[in-house]
Design a protein around this motif. Structure first.
Motif, PDB file in Angstrom:
ATOM      1  N   TYR A 175      16.812  35.549  17.136  1.00 19.66           N
ATOM      2  CA  TYR A 175      17.128  36.575  18.143  1.00 19.66           C
ATOM      3  C   TYR A 175      17.882  35.913  19.294  1.00 19.66           C
ATOM      4  O   TYR A 175      17.424  34.923  19.858  1.00 19.66           O
ATOM      5  N   GLY A 176      19.058  36.441  19.620  1.00 23.57           N
ATOM      6  CA  GLY A 176      19.863  35.788  20.643  1.00 23.57           C
ATOM      7  C   GLY A 176      20.881  36.716  21.270  1.00 23.57           C
ATOM      8  O   GLY A 176      20.710  37.938  21.312  1.00 23.57           O
ATOM      9  N   ARG A 190      17.461  28.976  26.324  1.00 28.90           N
ATOM     10  CA  ARG A 190      16.464  29.832  25.690  1.00 28.90           C
ATOM     11  C   ARG A 190      15.055  29.251  25.698  1.00 28.90           C
ATOM     12  O   ARG A 190      14.076  29.980  25.536  1.00 28.90           O
ATOM     13  N   GLU A 246      13.835  35.157  24.151  1.00 26.45           N
ATOM     14  CA  GLU A 246      13.646  35.726  22.808  1.00 26.45           C
ATOM     15  C   GLU A 246      12.450  36.680  22.740  1.00 26.45           C
ATOM     16  O   GLU A 246      12.257  37.363  21.733  1.00 26.45           O
TER      17      GLU A 246
END
Length: 270
Positions: free
Chosen positions: A149-150, A212, A244
């Motif tokens: 997920y990004g 992240r 995320e």
């Protein structure tokens, strides 16, 4: 002219399996009646199935050798073969400024750029389908809580419903790529307004995912240009989360919170 030589600098991997080509071409049927623009048709393995559909089809190809091949082998499409770089094109100039489905066997090295251009023209593109590197497809389709997920996940899913359709293996290409591929479909959702500043939303998504592993209270500081935000701003539960973990709606809420804090800090500057 018999065949086109695959060119490494253009990232060309020509699909050779006609059953898979037809399956990819059929993904545009989710948006019936809408004109189709195919990016990077090469020797027309998808094109041959797209032109059988009852709709306007145009193709854009940067490789001159491929353009010559298409002109020779698809004479009925000759007026709709565009020898250009899709990333530099004005998409409003196509189809009289009307909407169209975007599809193709996209070059792996520019697929993300293609989808960013799609987002910039989302009001023109109700549906985007095609084949890309499997890792990128998984990233686009991934939800919160997953390592994949990004940036692409959030920015695309904010405006499109994403379907990971099927995986394509290396042995059906010439030359075979070193990675697996996947076919996806992205269909515009009902969102017409995110409920926040869209430019700031993009900036925040890119900023926090570029760090992240850090909590938001750390990665967001760079947005304030050296000015320290208020303690109350960092008291939010969101600030203890990593990017995320956030849903699209939480990114919208975060954007509104950052915008309000930026306005406060601007007033405090001498």
């Amino acid at each position: 002219m018999k065949t086109v030589r695959p060119k490494k600098h253009l990232g060309q991997h020509f699909l050779t399996d006609l059953n898979i080509a037809k399956a990819i071409a059929d993904t545009v049927d989710a948006c019936p009646g809408v004109p189709v623009l195919e990016v990077g048709p090469g020797m027309g393995v998808l094109t041959q199935f797209l032109v059988t559909k009852d709709r306007d089809v145009r193709v854009v190809e940067i490789d001159r050798e491929s353009v010559a091949y298409l002109n020779e082998n698809f004479p009925s499409l000759r007026d709709n073969i565009i020898g250009d770089d899709f990333l530099r094109m004005d998409l409003n100039a196509l189809f009289g400024g009307g909407s169209f489905v975007l599809t193709g066997n996209y070059p792996y090295d520019i697929s993300s750029q293609i989808f960013f251009k799609m987002l910039d023209n989302k009001d023109l593109i109700p549906c985007c389908t095609g084949m890309i590197q499997r890792e990128v497809a998984q990233r686009i389709a991934s939800g919160p809580g997953n390592k994949s997920y990004g940036i692409l996940s959030v920015l695309i899913q904010a405006w499109y419903n994403v379907e990971y359709l099927f995986t394509v293996y290396e042995n059906v290409f010439n030359p075979p790529p070193k990675v697996k591929s996947a076919v996806i479909r992205m269909t515009r959702n009902d969102v017409v307004d995110l409920g926040c500043d869209e430019k700031l939303f993009k900036r925040i998504v890119k900023t926090v995912f570029n760090q992240r592993r850090k909590m938001l209270r750390v990665s967001l500081r760079q947005l304030f240009g050296g000015v320290v935000p208020s303690a109350a701003f960092f008291d939010s539960e969101l600030m203890t989360m990593r990017p995320e973990q956030l849903t699209i709606q939480q990114f919208v809420e975060l954007t509104n919170a950052v915008e309000a804090e930026l306005e406060k800090t601007a007033q405090c500057k001498p």
